[in-house]
Design a protein around this motif. Structure first.
Motif, PDB file in Angstrom:
ATOM      1  N   CYS A  47       0.841  -1.196   0.000  1.00 35.98           N
ATOM      2  CA  CYS A  47       0.000   0.000   0.000  1.00 35.98           C
ATOM      3  C   CYS A  47       0.880   1.251   0.000  1.00 35.98           C
ATOM      4  O   CYS A  47       1.936   1.270   0.605  1.00 35.98           O
ATOM      5  N   ASP A  48       0.392   2.290  -0.663  1.00 33.02           N
ATOM      6  CA  ASP A  48       1.105   3.568  -0.599  1.00 33.02           C
ATOM      7  C   ASP A  48       0.926   4.208   0.769  1.00 33.02           C
ATOM      8  O   ASP A  48       1.855   4.752   1.339  1.00 33.02           O
ATOM      9  N   GLU A  49      -0.267   4.133   1.299  1.00 35.38           N
ATOM     10  CA  GLU A  49      -0.597   4.705   2.603  1.00 35.38           C
ATOM     11  C   GLU A  49      -1.115   3.588   3.506  1.00 35.38           C
ATOM     12  O   GLU A  49      -2.191   3.044   3.260  1.00 35.38           O
ATOM     13  N   PRO A  50      -0.364   3.214   4.572  1.00 33.49           N
ATOM     14  CA  PRO A  50      -0.821   2.137   5.453  1.00 33.49           C
ATOM     15  C   PRO A  50      -2.087   2.522   6.218  1.00 33.49           C
ATOM     16  O   PRO A  50      -2.368   3.701   6.428  1.00 33.49           O
ATOM     17  N   CYS A  51      -2.819   1.516   6.664  1.00 32.41           N
ATOM     18  CA  CYS A  51      -4.048   1.754   7.419  1.00 32.41           C
ATOM     19  C   CYS A  51      -3.724   2.255   8.826  1.00 32.41           C
ATOM     20  O   CYS A  51      -2.578   2.229   9.268  1.00 32.41           O
TER      21      CYS A  51
END
Length: 74
Positions: A47-51
């Motif tokens: 993912c580019d932006e983690p959760c």
């Protein structure tokens, strides 16, 4: 009971052969498929932006490491 003993003996034989192979070649056991690298994925979470949960986990890990480094004796 004899089936269990035979299965255990075969398992021990495989362990023995793997350990002898390691001692001779000094090469660790590794998979043949290449894992995520074969699929072109750089990391487990692509993912580019983690959760938010992952961000919290990483922040907690960084905090623990910081405390360990701060209170390290050596």
């Amino acid at each position: 009971m004899s089936t269990f003993i035979a299965a255990f003996a075969v398992l021990m034989l495989f362990f023995l052969l793997m350990s002898v192979g390691y001692l001779i070649r000094k090469k660790v056991v590794q998979g043949s498929c290449g894992g995520l690298g074969a699929l072109g994925i750089e990391k487990a979470c692509d993912c580019d932006e983690p959760c938010d949960r992952r961000k919290a986990r990483e922040a907690a890990k960084a905090e623990r490491e910081e405390k360990l480094n701060k209170h390290r004796i050596i």
